[in-house]
Write a protein that holds these residues in place. Structure first.
Motif: not given
Length: 225
Positions: A91-93, A208-212
């Motif tokens: 995740s880049h975020v 967790i990546d999606v949530f971020a």
């Protein structure tokens, strides 16, 4: 240089001015997605923290341990380690969040422990686990202490954030953190012996990546991440 034990306690203190109060370790977007069910399933907070310890936090702790080893021994290889870290954080975020945290951590660290600047640029955007590893090496923390610091900080971040996001009794939150001690120690045993970037665990947690990602575009939020 102070006592490694006291330095470890200092680094684990949420009152250290590194911007930790702006983080929920992804709990806020998880709550927005239904975790905790508006206070009806609060035990899910403990399980969320445990899931992080088994996945993304394990990788972060591994990076910190290897950064400590490289700094204390060969004093090179941190760039390759950062590339290995980035490969494990899709995740880049989350990569951006880790670098922003690292920048704040590094600015403080170079003031408190000037030797850190011998290994990292004082104003650089270095991922937080690498900064922690370098600080650990400068202060002669062991690999075990370094891994435990990362694991405890992540679990504590989740638990502390739950007090602001859900109707949680602080005593219950303390019980959750205590219940996570075996999981923290399991993580420590798993990563404390790492010395190479290639050996860092590559566990993932897609939700967790999606949530971020969702949280990064949320207009109303309490925590940065």
């Amino acid at each position: 240089m102070g006592s490694p034990e006291l330095v470890a306690m200092m680094l684990a203190d949420a009152r250290l001015p590194t911007g930790g109060h702006t983080q929920s370790a992804g709990l806020e977007p998880a709550v927005r997605a239904g975790l905790g069910a508006d206070g009806n399933k609060l035990a899910e907070v403990e399980q969320y923290a445990r899931d992080r310890l088994r996945t993304v936090t394990r990788a972060e702790a591994g990076v910190a341990v290897v950064a400590r080893h490289l700094t204390a021994t060969v004093d090179q290889g941190l760039q390759a380690l950062e590339a290995a870290w980035a490969a494990r954080v899709p995740s880049h975020v989350l990569r951006s969040v880790a670098r922003r945290q690292g920048r704040a951590y590094l600015r403080l660290a170079t003031r408190v422990w000037p030797q850190v600047a011998e290994h990292l640029l004082a104003d650089g955007e270095v991922p937080r686990p690498i900064v922690v590893g370098v600080v650990a090496a400068v202060n002669e923390l062991s690999a075990t202490q370094t891994a435990r610091l990362i694991a405890y900080d992540d679990a504590q971040t989740v638990v502390a954030a739950s007090l602001k996001l859900l109707p949680v009794d602080p005593a219950d939150a303390a019980c959750w953190l205590a219940a996570l001690h075996p999981d923290i120690e399991e993580l420590v045993v798993d990563v404390a012996g790492l010395t190479r970037a290639a050996d860092v665990p590559a566990y993932g947690a897609p939700l967790i990546d999606v949530f971020a990602q969702n949280h990064s575009v949320e207009r109303m939020r309490l925590f940065h991440a």
